[in-house]
Design a protein around this motif. Structure first.
Motif, PDB file in Angstrom:
ATOM      1  N   ILE A 110       0.845  -1.200   0.000  1.00  0.00           N
ATOM      2  CA  ILE A 110       0.000   0.000   0.000  1.00  0.00           C
ATOM      3  C   ILE A 110       0.876   1.244   0.000  1.00  0.00           C
ATOM      4  CG2 ILE A 110      -1.777   1.258   1.253  1.00  0.00           C
ATOM      5  CD1 ILE A 110      -2.580  -1.464  -0.081  1.00  0.00           C
ATOM      6  N   SER A 111       1.948   1.230   0.776  1.00  0.00           N
ATOM      7  CA  SER A 111       2.863   2.378   0.786  1.00  0.00           C
ATOM      8  C   SER A 111       3.446   2.620  -0.596  1.00  0.00           C
ATOM      9  CB  SER A 111       4.001   2.136   1.795  1.00  0.00           C
ATOM     10  OG  SER A 111       3.493   2.024   3.103  1.00  0.00           O
ATOM     11  N   GLN A 169       5.183   5.878  -2.218  1.00  0.00           N
ATOM     12  CA  GLN A 169       6.407   5.790  -1.426  1.00  0.00           C
ATOM     13  C   GLN A 169       7.424   4.940  -2.170  1.00  0.00           C
ATOM     14  OE1 GLN A 169       6.911   7.465   1.423  1.00  0.00           O
ATOM     15  NE2 GLN A 169       4.853   8.319   1.184  1.00  0.00           N
ATOM     16  N   PRO A 170       8.705   5.336  -2.174  1.00  0.00           N
ATOM     17  CA  PRO A 170       9.705   4.526  -2.883  1.00  0.00           C
ATOM     18  C   PRO A 170       9.847   3.158  -2.250  1.00  0.00           C
ATOM     19  CG  PRO A 170      10.769   6.234  -1.558  1.00  0.00           C
ATOM     20  CD  PRO A 170       9.294   6.522  -1.528  1.00  0.00           C
ATOM     21  N   ASP A 204       3.929  10.754 -10.943  1.00  0.00           N
ATOM     22  CA  ASP A 204       3.872  11.263  -9.565  1.00  0.00           C
ATOM     23  C   ASP A 204       2.866  12.405  -9.452  1.00  0.00           C
ATOM     24  OD1 ASP A 204       5.748   9.438  -8.767  1.00  0.00           O
ATOM     25  OD2 ASP A 204       7.439  10.826  -8.806  1.00  0.00           O
ATOM     26  N   ARG A 205       2.886  13.303 -10.440  1.00  0.00           N
ATOM     27  CA  ARG A 205       1.937  14.423 -10.425  1.00  0.00           C
ATOM     28  C   ARG A 205       0.505  13.921 -10.673  1.00  0.00           C
ATOM     29  NH1 ARG A 205       3.898  18.505  -7.759  1.00  0.00           N
ATOM     30  NH2 ARG A 205       2.401  19.917  -8.759  1.00  0.00           N
ATOM     31  N   ALA A 206       0.381  12.850 -11.472  1.00  0.00           N
ATOM     32  CA  ALA A 206      -0.947  12.266 -11.705  1.00  0.00           C
ATOM     33  C   ALA A 206      -1.522  11.733 -10.393  1.00  0.00           C
ATOM     34  CB  ALA A 206      -0.862  11.160 -12.745  1.00  0.00           C
ATOM     35  N   GLN A 207      -0.671  11.115  -9.576  1.00  0.00           N
ATOM     36  CA  GLN A 207      -1.124  10.649  -8.267  1.00  0.00           C
ATOM     37  C   GLN A 207      -1.557  11.817  -7.395  1.00  0.00           C
ATOM     38  OE1 GLN A 207       2.083   7.856  -6.812  1.00  0.00           O
ATOM     39  NE2 GLN A 207       0.279   6.599  -6.445  1.00  0.00           N
ATOM     40  N   LEU A 208      -0.793  12.905  -7.439  1.00  0.00           N
ATOM     41  CA  LEU A 208      -1.147  14.085  -6.649  1.00  0.00           C
ATOM     42  C   LEU A 208      -2.479  14.661  -7.121  1.00  0.00           C
ATOM     43  CD1 LEU A 208      -0.402  16.172  -4.510  1.00  0.00           C
ATOM     44  CD2 LEU A 208       0.856  17.433  -6.279  1.00  0.00           C
TER      45      LEU A 208
END
Length: 815
Positions: free
Chosen positions: A342-343, A348-349, A663-667
C-alpha cells in the motif's frame, strides 16, 4: 438473489502441511488440524517445549539434519542434484555451450575489427598474426568475465544436508505465520507426481509457472516439492534479493540470480539462455513467475515475456526436445507484505531489500495469517503447444512473418498460463469478506447480512466455474469469524454497543487487495453492468433506463479495450462473450431482455429486471462496485494527460520525465478524491496508473521515449492529435478535442458522486486543477532549459578564456 444452484460435487481431499511437519489428508475445504487449539496456545506450547523439554526439541532437529525417514530426501522424483561438484559441473556445461562459445567468438571478432579500423593493429601478414593473437586475448578475457557471471548466477543446490536444514527452518517459520497450514489438492498432487515420474524418465523438465503475490510463493512451492519427494526447481530470482548471507542461503536453496534489466549486454543475455538451455536439456525442474514482479493489487498482472521468451526459444529452436508447463496458483488468507504494498502504491519509494528487514521475519511467529492454498493446473507439453500454434498460423489466410509469429506465440503462451492460474485459483474467506464489504452501499453491514452475502458470493463463484475454500461442514458464521480475525481490526472495524455486530471497512485501500482476488470471475458481468449504468444513472422510469443493444455493445467494446491489459478475458471474442453474459444475467433475473419479434435471437433492448429493482439493485450494484475503481483510475489517467498540454509560451516539442508525470498524476488524483470528484482512493494507486499509461501509449495517445540505459529516465509527451487547445484570451485548457471526448466516454460509466451533476462546474474546476498540478512539470522544464543555457554560456566563457590565455602566451613567446 438468484435461486440457489445444486451443491458442488465432492472433490478430492486436501493435503495439509501443518506446524510440526504433520500431514493430514482431509475433506477438501476450509479446515483446521484435528483437535486444534487456538494459534496463540499452540505457539506457546511449541516455545514451552523448547524450555521444558530441550532434549526432545534437539531430537526433532537432529531428525532433519541427519535425515530420518522421508526427511532424508533420498528417493526423489527427478534428476540427481545433491552431490559434491554439481555446481562446478553445471558451470562447465554452461561455459561449453555452443551458443556461448559462438557469442564469445563473435564479440572478440567485433572488437578486433574495431581496433583494426582504428589503426591499433598492424596490416598485412604480420597484422593477421597480431589480429589472431589479439582475438585470442579478448576471447580469454571475455570467457573469464563469463565464468564470473555464471558463478554468481547459477543455483548451487549440492548439499542434501543443507536442504534438509533449510526445509526445517522454512517450514517452522511459515507454518507458524500461516497457522492453519499449507494446503494442496491431493488429486492434483497425485497427478503432478505421475507427470513428474514420466518427465524424469524422459529427462524432461517441469517448468512451474506460479502467480506472484508474496515472497512466500516460492518458499511454499519448495516446501511442497520437498515434502512430496519431487526434485526442487531452480527458481529465477531478481538480484535485488542477493544481499549478504541471505543471498548465499537462497542460492544454495535453489535461487538463480538474474539482473532486473539486461539492457544491451549480449554476453549476459547469452549466458542466461545458455544456463536455461542446460537446465532443460538435463531435465532439471525450473520455476519462474509469469508476472515478473509481485502483484501489489491482488489480481494477476499482465505477463512479462523476458524469461518466457528464453524458455520458448529453448524448445522452439530444437536445442531442448520438450518441457512440461505447470501453472500454479498460490492464494493466502492474508498476504504478509500488503502493508508495504500500500505504501508503494501510494507513491512511497520501494525500500531496498536488506538483512535487517529479512531477519525481522522472525516476528511472523506472533502473526495469525490463516492458511496458504496452492493449486496445480494440469501440466502440458510446451512442444505440443508450439506445434499446435504453428498449425493455427499455417491456416491463416496470410502467412505471418517469423518475428510476428514469435510475438504471437509468446503472447498466447503468457496469457494461456495466466488464464489457467485463474482457473485453479481458490477464493479464500478473507477475499469473500473483503469483496462483500467493498461492494455494499452504506457504511457497514450486520453480521447476519455479512454471512448471508458470503454464502451468496460463494455460490456465485462456483457458478462462474471458480473454486471456494470449502468449509468442510463448518458453519459459515464460524468461517466468517475466523476470516475477520485474520483480517484484523486494522482492516475491518466492529461498531460497539449496537443490537447486532456491525462491521465496516477501516482500510478500503488495503481491503481492495483481497477484493481483487475475485474480480476475474465476474469481469464480463461487471463490464456489462458498467455499460448499462450509463442509462441506469439517469433515473426516471424503467423505460428511461433501458439501453439498446447497439449502445450496450459499443460501450462494452470501449471498456474491454480500455482494460485489455488490466484483465484476462475469455478468448471467444466480444460478440460471443457479450451474448453469453446477457444470457447468464437474464437467467439470474438481474436483467430483462427485449428481443426482436422477427428474430428471437436478436437482442434489441436490455434493462434491469423487476426482481432486481425490488431487491434494491444489490446484484447489479455488486458488479458495478467491482469495476468502478478501475474505471475511476482510467478516468484519472485520461484527465492527468491534460497536464501535458503545453503552456501558452512553450515552443517546439517538449518531452517530460515519465516518473514525474505519474507522480503528479497521483497528486492530482489525491486532490480530486479529497475534493469529491473521485469516488475511490484506490484509483490513485501507482500500479493501476502505470497500466493505464501503458494502455494509452499503445493507443498512440502519448509518445514515450525509452533509453536502453536503465539509469536514463524515460520521457513522454502527448501525441499532436490528442493535444488539447487553450483559450487564446485566458490561456485555459478548453473542454474539447479527442482527449476530452475520450475522458467523457469513460465518465459515462463512472459512479455518480456528490459533485457529478453540476457538469459545467466540474468541467471548469477539474480542468483548472489538472492545469495547476501540471504547471510544476513545465516549470521544471523551464528551469532545466535555463540551467542548460547557463551551462552553455559558462562553457563558452571558459573556452573563450582559454583562447585568450593561449593568444597571450603566443604573444609573449614572440616577444
Amino acid at each position: 438473489m438468484p435461486s440457489k444452484q445444486p451443491p458442488p460435487s465432492p472433490t478430492a481431499p486436501d493435503l495439509a502441511i501443518l506446524a510440526g511437519d504433520a500431514i493430514h489428508l482431509h475433506t477438501a475445504g476450509y479446515t483446521e488440524q484435528p483437535h486444534t487449539t487456538p494459534a496463540e496456545r499452540n505457539l506457546v506450547e511449541q516455545m514451552a517445549r523448547f524450555r521444558t523439554a530441550p532434549l526432545d526439541f534437539l531430537r526433532e532437529i537432529s531428525l532433519h539434519v541427519s535425515g530420518t525417514g522421508w526427511r532424508s530426501y533420498d528417493s526423489v522424483v527427478g534428476q540427481p542434484i545433491f552431490y559434491a561438484g554439481f555446481s562446478e559441473r553445471m558451470k562447465g556445461l554452461v561455459l561449453r555451450s555452443p551458443m556461448l562459445v559462438a557469442k564469445v567468438e563473435e564479440l572478440a571478432g567485433r572488437r578486433v575489427e574495431v581496433e583494426s579500423e582504428q589503426g591499433i593493429l598492424g596490416q598485412g601478414q604480420e597484422g593477421d598474426v597480431e589480429r589472431e593473437r589479439r582475438r585470442a586475448e579478448i576471447r580469454e578475457s571475455v570467457m573469464q568475465v563469463a565464468e564470473k557471471l555464471v558463478d554468481e548466477m547459477i543455483c548451487k543446490m549440492e548439499s542434501r544436508r543443507f536442504i534438509r536444514g533449510a526445509y526445517y527452518l522454512a517450514t517452522q517459520l511459515l507454518t507458524r505465520a500461516y497457522h492453519q497450514g499449507i494446503h494442496v489438492s491431493s488429486e492434483e498432487v497425485l497427478r503432478l507426481r505421475g507427470v513428474a515420474e514420466k518427465a524424469a524418465k524422459d529427462q524432461h523438465s517441469i517448468i512451474f509457472l506460479p502467480c506472484h503475490r508474496s515472497h512466500v510463493d516460492y518458499v511454499s512451492l519448495q516446501i511442497i516439492c520437498y515434502r512430496l519427494g519431487l526434485a526442487l526447481p531452480t527458481v529465477v530470482a531478481g538480484d535485488n534479493l542477493n544481499f549478504p548471507l541471505v543471498g548465499s542461503f537462497l542460492q544454495h536453496a535453489g535461487a538463480m540470480w538474474i539482473r532486473r534489466s539486461f539492457g544491451d549486454d549480449q554476453l549476459y543475455t547469452t549466458l542466461v539462455q545458455a544456463y536455461i538451455d542446460t537446465l532443460l536439456q538435463n531435465g532439471y525442474n525450473f520455476e519462474c513467475f509469469v508476472e515478473g514482479g509481485r502483484s501489489r493489487t491482488g489480481k494477476l498482472l499482465p505477463p512479462k515475456f523476458g524469461i518466457l521468451s528464453f524458455l520458448l526459444d529453448s524448445v522452439a529452436s530444437g536445442r531442448v526436445k520438450d518441457a512440461i508447463i505447470c501453472p500454479v496458483s498460490t492464494q493466502y488468507d492474508k498476504v504478509i507484505e500488503v502493508d508495504s504494498y500500500i505504501s508503494e502504491l501510494l507513491g512511497q519509494p520501494k525500500p531496498k531489500e536488506n538483512l535487517k528487514d529479512f531477519l525481522s521475519a522472525s516476528s511472523v511467529l506472533s502473526l495469525k495469517l490463516g492458511r496458504v492454498d496452492v493449486r496445480f493446473h494440469e501440466p502440458w507439453s510446451l512442444r505440443g503447444f508450439i506445434n499446435q500454434q504453428q498449425e493455427r498460423f499455417n491456416q491463416l489466410p496470410q502467412r505471418l512473418e517469423p518475428k510476428e509469429a514469435r510475438v504471437r506465440l509468446l503472447r498466447t503462451l503468457g496469457y494461456k498460463v495466466l488464464s489457467e492460474i485463474n482457473d485453479v485459483s481458490v477464493v479464500m474467506p478473507t477475499a469473500l469478506i473483503g469483496t462483500i464489504l467493498l461492494t455494499l452501499r452504506g457504511r457497514g453491514v450486520g453480521k447476519s447480512e455479512l454471512i448471508k452475502r458470503v454464502e451468496w458470493l460463494s455460490e456465485r463463484v462456483r457458478n462462474q466455474g471458480g473454486r471456494v475454500a470449502h468449509f468442510a461442514g463448518l458453519p459459515t458464521s464460524v468461517v466468517v469469524e475466523r476470516g475477520l480475525e485474520v483480517l484484523g481490526p486494522s482492516l475491518v472495524g466492529l461498531v460497539q454497543g449496537l443490537p447486532e455486530d456491525t462491521y465496516y471497512a477501516v482500510d478500503r485501500f488495503q481491503l481492495s487487495f483481497y477484493r481483487n482476488m475475485t474480480i476475474h470471475l465476474f469481469i464480463l458481468q461487471a463490464l456489462v453492468s458498467a455499460a448499462m449504468y450509463t442509462k441506469v444513472k439517469l433515473g426516471g422510469g424503467p423505460e428511461n433506463q433501458r439501453i439498446s443493444y447497439d449502445s450496450l455493445h459499443d460501450q462494452v467494446h470501449f471498456l474491454s479495450q480500455l482494460f485489455r491489459g488490466e484483465f484476462i478475458f475469455p478468448t471467444e471474442g466480444l460478440d460471443v462473450n457479450l451474448a453469453k453474459t446477457i444470457r447468464d444475467l437474464e437467467s439470474d433475473n438481474v436483467i430483462k431482455v427485449t428481443r426482436s419479434a422477427d428474430d428471437p435471437n436478436k437482442v434489441e433492448f436490455v434493462e434491469l429486471s423487476d426482481a432486481e429493482r425490488e431487491c434494491g439493485r444489490e446484484n447489479f450494484d455488486f458488479y458495478c462496485f467491482l469495476i468502478w475503481p478501475f474505471i475511476e483510475a482510467s478516468w484519472l489517467g485520461a484527465m492527468s494527460l491534460l497536464m501535458l498540454t503545453p503552456q501558452a509560451k512553450q515552443m517546439g516539442e517538449v518531452w517530460l520525465d515519465s516518473k514525474k508525470v505519474q507522480d503528479r498524476a497521483q497528486l492530482l488524483g489525491k486532490t480530486l478524491y479529497h475534493q469529491g470528484d473521485l469516488s475511490y482512493f484506490e484509483a490513485v494507486n501507482k500500479e493501476t496508473l502505470k497500466n493505464t499509461y501503458q494502455r494509452y501509449e499503445e493507443e498512440g495517445m502519448i509518445l514515450v521515449a525509452k533509453s536502453k540505459d536503465s539509469r536514463v529516465p524515460s520521457t513522454l509527451r502527448l501525441a499532436d492529435e490528442w493535444t488539447p487547445t487553450r483559450c487564446p484570451k485566458t490561456g485555459r485548457i478548453l473542454a474539447k478535442g479527442k482527449l476530452w471526448a475520450f475522458s467523457e466516454l469513460i465518465s459515462l460509466s463512472r459512479r455518480e458522486g456528490k459533485n457529478r451533476r453540476d457538469g459545467a462546474t466540474v468541467r471548469t474546476r477539474v480542468l483548472a486543477l489538472a492545469d495547476m498540478v501540471g504547471k510544476h512539470l513545465w516549470e521544471d522544464v523551464a528551469a532545466r532549459e535555463e540551467l542548460a543555457e547557463l551551462s552553455e554560456e559558462a562553457l563558452k566563457a571558459k573556452a573563450k578564456g582559454k583562447s585568450r590565455r593561449k593568444a597571450m602566451n603566443i604573444h609573449r613567446a614572440m616577444l
